[in-house]
Design a protein around this motif. Sequence first.
Motif, mmCIF file in Angstrom:
data_model
loop_
_atom_site.group_PDB
_atom_site.id
_atom_site.type_symbol
_atom_site.label_atom_id
_atom_site.label_comp_id
_atom_site.label_asym_id
_atom_site.label_seq_id
_atom_site.Cartn_x
_atom_site.Cartn_y
_atom_site.Cartn_z
ATOM 1 N N ALA A 1 0.835 -1.203 0.000
ATOM 2 C CA ALA A 1 0.000 0.000 0.000
ATOM 3 C C ALA A 1 0.870 1.253 0.000
ATOM 4 O O ALA A 1 0.555 2.244 -0.677
ATOM 5 N N GLY A 2 1.977 1.216 0.726
ATOM 6 C CA GLY A 2 2.914 2.348 0.753
ATOM 7 C C GLY A 2 3.496 2.611 -0.627
ATOM 8 O O GLY A 2 3.633 3.769 -1.061
ATOM 9 N N LEU A 3 3.813 1.543 -1.328
ATOM 10 C CA LEU A 3 4.358 1.682 -2.683
ATOM 11 C C LEU A 3 3.319 2.276 -3.624
ATOM 12 O O LEU A 3 3.616 3.180 -4.416
ATOM 13 N N ALA A 4 2.066 1.776 -3.535
ATOM 14 C CA ALA A 4 0.993 2.291 -4.391
ATOM 15 C C ALA A 4 0.782 3.782 -4.124
ATOM 16 O O ALA A 4 0.538 4.564 -5.046
ATOM 17 N N SER B 1 3.086 5.929 -3.012
ATOM 18 C CA SER B 1 4.209 6.671 -3.600
ATOM 19 C C SER B 1 3.999 6.864 -5.097
ATOM 20 O O SER B 1 4.298 7.920 -5.646
ATOM 21 N N LEU B 2 3.472 5.815 -5.746
ATOM 22 C CA LEU B 2 3.230 5.906 -7.182
ATOM 23 C C LEU B 2 2.144 6.929 -7.484
ATOM 24 O O LEU B 2 2.286 7.756 -8.388
ATOM 25 N N ALA C 1 3.602 10.328 -7.124
ATOM 26 C CA ALA C 1 4.499 10.650 -8.241
ATOM 27 C C ALA C 1 3.678 11.044 -9.473
ATOM 28 O O ALA C 1 4.031 11.956 -10.213
ATOM 29 N N LYS C 2 2.555 10.358 -9.681
ATOM 30 C CA LYS C 2 1.701 10.670 -10.832
ATOM 31 C C LYS C 2 1.052 12.038 -10.669
ATOM 32 O O LYS C 2 0.941 12.803 -11.610
#
Lengths: 205, 205
Positions: A190-193, A195-196, A199-200
């Motif tokens: 979930a943390g990675l999602a 961050s993505l 970024a978007k």
Amino acid sequence: GISGQTIKRLPLYLTYLKTRKTDETYVSSTTISEDLRLNPVLVRKDLACVMTGKPKVGFLREDLIAALEEYLGYNRLDSAIIVGAGKLGRALLDYPGFDAYGIEVIAAFDISGDDRTSARPVLGIDKLDDIVKRMHIKIAILTVPAPNAQDVAKSLEASGIEAILNFAPVHLSLGESVIVKNVNLATELAGLAKSLAEAKEKSNE
Amino acid sequence: GISGQTIKRLPLYLTYLKTRKTDETYVSSTTISEDLRLNPVLVRKDLACVMTGKPKVGFLREDLIAALEEYLGYNRLDSAIIVGAGKLGRALLDYPGFDAYGIEVIAAFDISGDDRTSARPVLGIDKLDDIVKRMHIKIAILTVPAPNAQDVAKSLEASGIEAILNFAPVHLSLGESVIVKNVNLATELAGLAKSLAEAKEKSNE
Ligand SMILES: NC(=O)c1ccc[n+]([C@@H]2O[C@H](COP(=O)([O-])OP(=O)(O)OC[C@H]3O[C@@H](n4cnc5c(N)ncnc54)[C@H](O)[C@@H]3O)[C@@H](O)[C@H]2O)c1
Ligand SMILES: NC(=O)c1ccc[n+]([C@@H]2O[C@H](COP(=O)([O-])OP(=O)(O)OC[C@H]3O[C@@H](n4cnc5c(N)ncnc54)[C@H](O)[C@@H]3O)[C@@H](O)[C@H]2O)c1
């Protein structure tokens, strides 16, 4: 270094100290040698390897017990076992990354019994209690199915485990003497999602 | 809500907007309807479902493209794939915990081809590129052996993956457009061992 003979005698001193009834806070090597019928010079030399006593007074009994336990590896904080050798448990059993942190995974245990397919041993769960007690293992990695996790954790506590890295998605209810750390890899994802997504958003500004 | 017919036409508008050569920053539904030979009222109603335009001016072309992509699920931030369906990959494939965070694990891929043993599909790695592109999947969980990790990560990047949760114990070297988050469960275990050591120190004071 310490002699093999000394190593053999240290557990004797430890058992003696833990079992003798006394109100005294101090104990001397002389007293120990008399009660155990050993050469007092030998006992004094043995104990000097483990701890420095006070002249005339001897050793603070509790401190000597702790020092002996420490010396004999009773506080094995660098060993762990895996409980539940399924997919996740075996992935962790094979993972070389623990060594770099100075932690040795001794073995995995499973209700399905021994097997020899992994580099490190997988043993039947019935062998766990004996091994944990003999080797004074304090740390367990819990990777059993969720419905079994609480029962298994309770039996680990009874065997003397004091810290559990819990992967099962259940809250473990244990006594104060057990530290539980829960791992949920979904939070990592979930943390990675997130961050993505951030970024978007940034690239859309 | 939106009609099935509108849903069918939206990708047409998107392709048109992305492929038509123009210096104009604005585009109107009238222009679109003329170029695509559609009823202008229909086009205006369709686009109104996706975004609000400016009277007389129409839509900022880049914003309309982004809105259509968003609407059609081109920014699938809630879907992930697993690459490497071995012990760890399959443990993650079966783990129900991801749903609670609103992330759906669509499938796992493996060099060893399709199989049907898990609840969710395991597909041959040769199917990955097509599925990732068709479904606009952006997030991958990497659970292949360490020696293969860099090559597999590079091909994920080429397929359009923009975020990798990396379990392989290697540093991944990828372009700026890919976010990498490394997971090392040894740090979790080391943290637990440290907490236990501190608790023991405290109890000895
Ligand atoms: N925390 C996370 O992020 C995460 C990720 C994946 C899996 N998990 C969890 O980890 C656990 C293991 O997952 P898995 O995919 O490896 O499951 P699995 O079914 O492959 O393995 C479970 C193993 O536990 C053994 N077992 C069952 N009861 C036992 C008992 N009483 N004593 C000893 N062993 C016993 C089984 O024989 C089996 O080998 C599950 O609870 C799962 O939900 C957590
Ligand atoms: N980060 C951590 O804390 C942690 C913990 C355990 C394991 N690991 C790592 O996770 C990885 C997987 O561990 P495992 O025990 O599941 O290994 P495994 O050998 O059981 O599984 C690896 C899988 O990857 C597949 N594979 C190999 N090359 C491939 C390719 N080019 N494309 C697609 N699939 C491919 C294999 O067929 C196999 O099914 C390893 O790198 C391991 O070191 C990390």
